[in-house]
Design an enzyme around this catalytic site. Sequence first.
Site, PDB file in Angstrom:
ATOM      1  N   ARG A 149       0.833  -1.217   0.000  1.00  0.00           N
ATOM      2  CA  ARG A 149       0.000   0.000   0.000  1.00  0.00           C
ATOM      3  C   ARG A 149       0.859   1.256   0.000  1.00  0.00           C
ATOM      4  O   ARG A 149       0.404   2.319  -0.421  1.00  0.00           O
ATOM      5  CB  ARG A 149      -0.991  -0.023   1.169  1.00  0.00           C
ATOM      6  CG  ARG A 149      -2.084  -1.073   0.980  1.00  0.00           C
ATOM      7  CD  ARG A 149      -3.024  -1.106   2.158  1.00  0.00           C
ATOM      8  NE  ARG A 149      -2.343  -1.428   3.392  1.00  0.00           N
ATOM      9  CZ  ARG A 149      -2.013  -2.654   3.788  1.00  0.00           C
ATOM     10  NH1 ARG A 149      -2.313  -3.692   3.025  1.00  0.00           N
ATOM     11  NH2 ARG A 149      -1.376  -2.857   4.913  1.00  0.00           N
ATOM     12  N   GLU A 165       6.655 -10.079  15.611  1.00  0.00           N
ATOM     13  CA  GLU A 165       6.218 -10.569  16.919  1.00  0.00           C
ATOM     14  C   GLU A 165       6.642 -12.039  17.080  1.00  0.00           C
ATOM     15  O   GLU A 165       7.158 -12.446  18.109  1.00  0.00           O
ATOM     16  CB  GLU A 165       4.700 -10.417  17.021  1.00  0.00           C
ATOM     17  CG  GLU A 165       4.195 -10.475  18.435  1.00  0.00           C
ATOM     18  CD  GLU A 165       2.698 -10.244  18.479  1.00  0.00           C
ATOM     19  OE1 GLU A 165       2.133  -9.765  17.465  1.00  0.00           O
ATOM     20  OE2 GLU A 165       2.104 -10.551  19.511  1.00  0.00           O
TER      21      GLU A 165
HETATM   22  P1  AMP Z   1       4.703  -1.814  11.690  1.00  0.00           P
HETATM   23  O1  AMP Z   1       5.961  -2.421  11.161  1.00  0.00           O
HETATM   24  O2  AMP Z   1       4.161  -2.494  12.917  1.00  0.00           O
HETATM   25  O3  AMP Z   1       4.820  -0.307  11.872  1.00  0.00           O
HETATM   26  O4  AMP Z   1       3.584  -2.064  10.590  1.00  0.00           O
HETATM   27  C1  AMP Z   1       3.529  -1.297   9.476  1.00  0.00           C
HETATM   28  C2  AMP Z   1       3.079  -2.057   8.259  1.00  0.00           C
HETATM   29  O5  AMP Z   1       1.991  -2.916   8.522  1.00  0.00           O
HETATM   30  C3  AMP Z   1       2.626  -1.073   7.216  1.00  0.00           C
HETATM   31  O6  AMP Z   1       3.210  -1.451   5.976  1.00  0.00           O
HETATM   32  C4  AMP Z   1       1.122  -1.165   7.217  1.00  0.00           C
HETATM   33  O7  AMP Z   1       0.637  -1.210   5.908  1.00  0.00           O
HETATM   34  C5  AMP Z   1       0.785  -2.437   7.961  1.00  0.00           C
HETATM   35  N1  AMP Z   1      -0.172  -2.224   9.085  1.00  0.00           N
HETATM   36  C6  AMP Z   1       0.105  -2.356  10.400  1.00  0.00           C
HETATM   37  N2  AMP Z   1      -0.983  -2.168  11.155  1.00  0.00           N
HETATM   38  C7  AMP Z   1      -1.992  -1.880  10.292  1.00  0.00           C
HETATM   39  C8  AMP Z   1      -3.390  -1.582  10.455  1.00  0.00           C
HETATM   40  N3  AMP Z   1      -3.981  -1.531  11.665  1.00  0.00           N
HETATM   41  N4  AMP Z   1      -4.128  -1.336   9.349  1.00  0.00           N
HETATM   42  C9  AMP Z   1      -3.546  -1.384   8.126  1.00  0.00           C
HETATM   43  N5  AMP Z   1      -2.246  -1.677   7.904  1.00  0.00           N
HETATM   44  C10 AMP Z   1      -1.473  -1.935   8.964  1.00  0.00           C
END
Ligand code: AMP
Length: 178
Positions: A65, A102
């Site tokens: 995305r 995780e």
């Molecule tokens: P993080 O590495 O935990 O910051 O997760 C970021 C990635 O996961 C991004 O590429 C987002 O597209 C996806 N992501 C994480 N949480 C969500 C959420 N609640 N809704 C949509 N996409 C998410």
Amino acid sequence: MTATVTVQDIYRTIRDVPDFPKPGILFKDITPLLLDPRAFRRAVELMSTPFAGAQATRVVSIESRGFLLGAPVALALDAGLVPIRKPGKLPAARGRVEYALEYGTDALEMHRDAVGPGDRVLIVDDVLATGGTAEAAAKLVRSHGADVVGFTFLIELDSLKGRGRLRGERVEALLHYT
Ligand code: AMP
């Protein structure tokens, strides 16, 4: 004259999908934003403007995305667009970074010739959650000898404190949720 799109209007284009892709996750679906060209254009403008003076030479966007937002941000900033992808998707010589999830690890790849010394890189993604993905993207960019000038996200999930992992660079997010 048509009224300016407000940030509140952009909030209204984000759809919450509970328990996707797994139970307990509240997924922030940006596809309704993409359906609304005025709101989409305004969101891209508001994500780009804070970095208008940053002299970014590359916008690095994160699969998948992130590509939808990274492409128009790159055009707005007159910078080259670089996709960072999951392993096995990019065809030419690649650099790679592994990062902790995780449970287990994941990896990201970027073309070797896409970013190098002297490049000033803005990292773009749709959602900042724990910050692990963006932190890994920055590590990959720096391992190619380039500077990270900042990060811009459409959405930040504030309670997950991902911003804390991106210290040292400017971090912008348009929409905030707890
Ligand atoms: P993080 O590495 O935990 O910051 O997760 C970021 C990635 O996961 C991004 O590429 C987002 O597209 C996806 N992501 C994480 N949480 C969500 C959420 N609640 N809704 C949509 N996409 C998410």
